[in-house]
Design a protein around this motif. Structure first.
Motif, mmCIF file in Angstrom:
data_model
loop_
_atom_site.group_PDB
_atom_site.id
_atom_site.type_symbol
_atom_site.label_atom_id
_atom_site.label_comp_id
_atom_site.label_asym_id
_atom_site.label_seq_id
_atom_site.Cartn_x
_atom_site.Cartn_y
_atom_site.Cartn_z
ATOM 1 N N ASP A 212 -36.083 23.976 -25.856
ATOM 2 C CA ASP A 212 -37.503 24.330 -25.896
ATOM 3 C C ASP A 212 -38.283 23.206 -26.567
ATOM 4 O O ASP A 212 -37.800 22.561 -27.498
ATOM 5 C CB ASP A 212 -37.731 25.607 -26.710
ATOM 6 N N ASP A 213 -39.499 22.985 -26.106
ATOM 7 C CA ASP A 213 -40.441 22.110 -26.795
ATOM 8 C C ASP A 213 -41.418 23.005 -27.530
ATOM 9 O O ASP A 213 -41.891 24.000 -26.988
ATOM 10 C CB ASP A 213 -41.211 21.238 -25.797
ATOM 11 N N LEU A 214 -41.724 22.663 -28.784
ATOM 12 C CA LEU A 214 -42.689 23.431 -29.570
ATOM 13 C C LEU A 214 -44.030 22.715 -29.508
ATOM 14 O O LEU A 214 -44.139 21.544 -29.869
ATOM 15 C CB LEU A 214 -42.223 23.566 -31.016
ATOM 16 N N ILE A 215 -45.044 23.427 -29.038
ATOM 17 C CA ILE A 215 -46.369 22.854 -28.856
ATOM 18 C C ILE A 215 -47.368 23.704 -29.623
ATOM 19 O O ILE A 215 -47.371 24.932 -29.521
ATOM 20 C CB ILE A 215 -46.739 22.800 -27.364
ATOM 21 N N THR A 216 -48.225 23.047 -30.409
ATOM 22 C CA THR A 216 -49.248 23.748 -31.181
ATOM 23 C C THR A 216 -50.578 23.672 -30.442
ATOM 24 O O THR A 216 -51.041 22.589 -30.093
ATOM 25 C CB THR A 216 -49.385 23.141 -32.585
ATOM 26 N N LEU A 217 -51.152 24.846 -30.197
ATOM 27 C CA LEU A 217 -52.457 24.946 -29.550
ATOM 28 C C LEU A 217 -53.496 25.270 -30.608
ATOM 29 O O LEU A 217 -53.215 25.981 -31.575
ATOM 30 C CB LEU A 217 -52.451 26.057 -28.499
ATOM 31 N N GLU A 218 -54.708 24.764 -30.427
ATOM 32 C CA GLU A 218 -55.783 24.990 -31.376
ATOM 33 C C GLU A 218 -56.958 25.625 -30.644
ATOM 34 O O GLU A 218 -57.390 25.120 -29.610
ATOM 35 C CB GLU A 218 -56.184 23.637 -31.964
ATOM 36 N N THR A 219 -57.439 26.753 -31.160
ATOM 37 C CA THR A 219 -58.597 27.423 -30.565
ATOM 38 C C THR A 219 -59.708 27.499 -31.602
ATOM 39 O O THR A 219 -59.450 27.463 -32.810
ATOM 40 C CB THR A 219 -58.245 28.841 -30.087
ATOM 41 N N TRP A 220 -60.943 27.615 -31.122
ATOM 42 C CA TRP A 220 -62.101 27.610 -32.004
ATOM 43 C C TRP A 220 -63.026 28.788 -31.721
ATOM 44 O O TRP A 220 -63.043 29.332 -30.638
ATOM 45 C CB TRP A 220 -62.890 26.311 -31.815
ATOM 46 N N ALA B 247 -52.151 29.060 -21.059
ATOM 47 C CA ALA B 247 -53.328 28.446 -21.656
ATOM 48 C C ALA B 247 -53.791 27.267 -20.815
ATOM 49 O O ALA B 247 -52.977 26.542 -20.255
ATOM 50 C CB ALA B 247 -53.013 27.987 -23.075
ATOM 51 N N THR B 248 -55.098 27.103 -20.733
ATOM 52 C CA THR B 248 -55.669 25.907 -20.137
ATOM 53 C C THR B 248 -56.596 25.293 -21.176
ATOM 54 O O THR B 248 -57.164 25.989 -22.012
ATOM 55 C CB THR B 248 -56.484 26.217 -18.860
ATOM 56 N N GLY B 249 -56.724 23.997 -21.142
ATOM 57 C CA GLY B 249 -57.566 23.329 -22.123
ATOM 58 C C GLY B 249 -57.602 21.843 -21.874
ATOM 59 O O GLY B 249 -57.357 21.378 -20.763
ATOM 60 N N ARG B 250 -57.880 21.097 -22.936
ATOM 61 C CA ARG B 250 -57.882 19.644 -22.833
ATOM 62 C C ARG B 250 -57.046 19.058 -23.956
ATOM 63 O O ARG B 250 -56.873 19.671 -25.007
ATOM 64 C CB ARG B 250 -59.303 19.098 -22.875
ATOM 65 N N VAL B 251 -56.531 17.879 -23.723
ATOM 66 C CA VAL B 251 -55.693 17.192 -24.707
ATOM 67 C C VAL B 251 -56.599 16.395 -25.637
ATOM 68 O O VAL B 251 -57.525 15.718 -25.201
ATOM 69 C CB VAL B 251 -54.678 16.267 -23.996
ATOM 70 N N ASP B 252 -56.332 16.498 -26.934
ATOM 71 C CA ASP B 252 -57.092 15.768 -27.936
ATOM 72 C C ASP B 252 -56.109 15.194 -28.947
ATOM 73 O O ASP B 252 -55.107 15.836 -29.269
ATOM 74 C CB ASP B 252 -58.083 16.720 -28.621
ATOM 75 N N ALA B 253 -56.378 14.014 -29.450
ATOM 76 C CA ALA B 253 -55.499 13.383 -30.440
ATOM 77 C C ALA B 253 -56.330 12.941 -31.621
ATOM 78 O O ALA B 253 -57.480 12.527 -31.476
ATOM 79 C CB ALA B 253 -54.779 12.199 -29.823
ATOM 80 N N LEU C 25 -59.829 13.172 -15.260
ATOM 81 C CA LEU C 25 -59.786 14.529 -15.785
ATOM 82 C C LEU C 25 -58.897 14.609 -17.020
ATOM 83 O O LEU C 25 -57.896 13.918 -17.120
ATOM 84 C CB LEU C 25 -59.248 15.485 -14.724
ATOM 85 N N ASN C 26 -59.256 15.476 -17.929
ATOM 86 C CA ASN C 26 -58.458 15.739 -19.114
ATOM 87 C C ASN C 26 -58.270 17.247 -19.199
ATOM 88 O O ASN C 26 -58.893 17.921 -20.009
ATOM 89 C CB ASN C 26 -59.160 15.197 -20.362
ATOM 90 N N VAL C 27 -57.407 17.779 -18.331
ATOM 91 C CA VAL C 27 -57.181 19.220 -18.255
ATOM 92 C C VAL C 27 -55.676 19.475 -18.203
ATOM 93 O O VAL C 27 -54.944 18.742 -17.557
ATOM 94 C CB VAL C 27 -57.852 19.819 -16.997
ATOM 95 N N PHE C 28 -55.223 20.503 -18.918
ATOM 96 C CA PHE C 28 -53.817 20.884 -18.830
ATOM 97 C C PHE C 28 -53.702 22.390 -18.666
ATOM 98 O O PHE C 28 -54.609 23.146 -18.980
ATOM 99 C CB PHE C 28 -53.019 20.422 -20.060
ATOM 100 N N CYS C 29 -52.560 22.821 -18.155
ATOM 101 C CA CYS C 29 -52.221 24.236 -18.037
ATOM 102 C C CYS C 29 -50.794 24.369 -18.534
ATOM 103 O O CYS C 29 -49.916 23.622 -18.097
ATOM 104 C CB CYS C 29 -52.352 24.699 -16.592
ATOM 105 N N ILE C 30 -50.562 25.281 -19.462
ATOM 106 C CA ILE C 30 -49.236 25.413 -20.066
ATOM 107 C C ILE C 30 -48.895 26.891 -20.234
ATOM 108 O O ILE C 30 -49.779 27.725 -20.423
ATOM 109 C CB ILE C 30 -49.198 24.661 -21.413
ATOM 110 N N SER C 31 -47.623 27.201 -20.135
ATOM 111 C CA SER C 31 -47.148 28.569 -20.271
ATOM 112 C C SER C 31 -45.971 28.573 -21.242
ATOM 113 O O SER C 31 -45.063 27.747 -21.116
ATOM 114 C CB SER C 31 -46.713 29.106 -18.908
#
Length: 83
Positions: A46-54, A72-78, A2-8
Motif C-alpha cells: 500500500d502507498d500512504l497518501i495524505t489528503l488535505e481539505t479546507w 477523491a478528486t483534487g489538484r496536486v500541490d507541493a 491540467l493539474n487534476v487527480f482522482c484517487i481511491s
C-alpha cells in the motif's frame, strides 16, 4: 496544462481537523492505496497518501471513520518545509 487527480483508497486513521486563524478549517486524511503490482516477494503493498481539505469540506471530511473507502478528486500541490 491540467493539474487534476482522482484517487481511491481506504482511510487508515481518524482525520485531523484543525481550526486556523479567522475560523478557517483544515482537515488531513491519510488513505492507503493498493499498488497494482506485486513486489519481489509477491506481496501487494500500500502507498500512504495524505489528503488535505479546507473550509466546508474539512467539516465533512472530519466525520469519516477509519476503514471507510473513499474516492477523491483534487489538484496536486507541493510546499517546501523549512525546519
Amino acid at each position: 496544462m491540467l493539474n487534476v487527480f482522482c484517487i481511491s483508497g481506504t482511510v487508515i486513521n481518524k482525520p485531523e481537523l484543525t481550526v486556523m486563524p479567522y475560523d478557517i478549517k483544515q482537515c488531513e486524511i491519510t488513505i492507503a492505496v493498493k499498488r497494482p503490482y506485486a513486489n519481489a516477494q509477491g506481496i501487494y503493498e500500500d502507498d500512504l497518501i495524505t489528503l488535505e481539505t479546507w473550509r466546508g469540506l474539512a467539516d465533512i471530511a472530519s466525520l469519516i471513520a477509519p476503514g471507510t473507502r473513499i474516492n477523491a478528486t483534487g489538484r496536486v500541490d507541493a510546499r517546501i518545509n523549512e525546519t
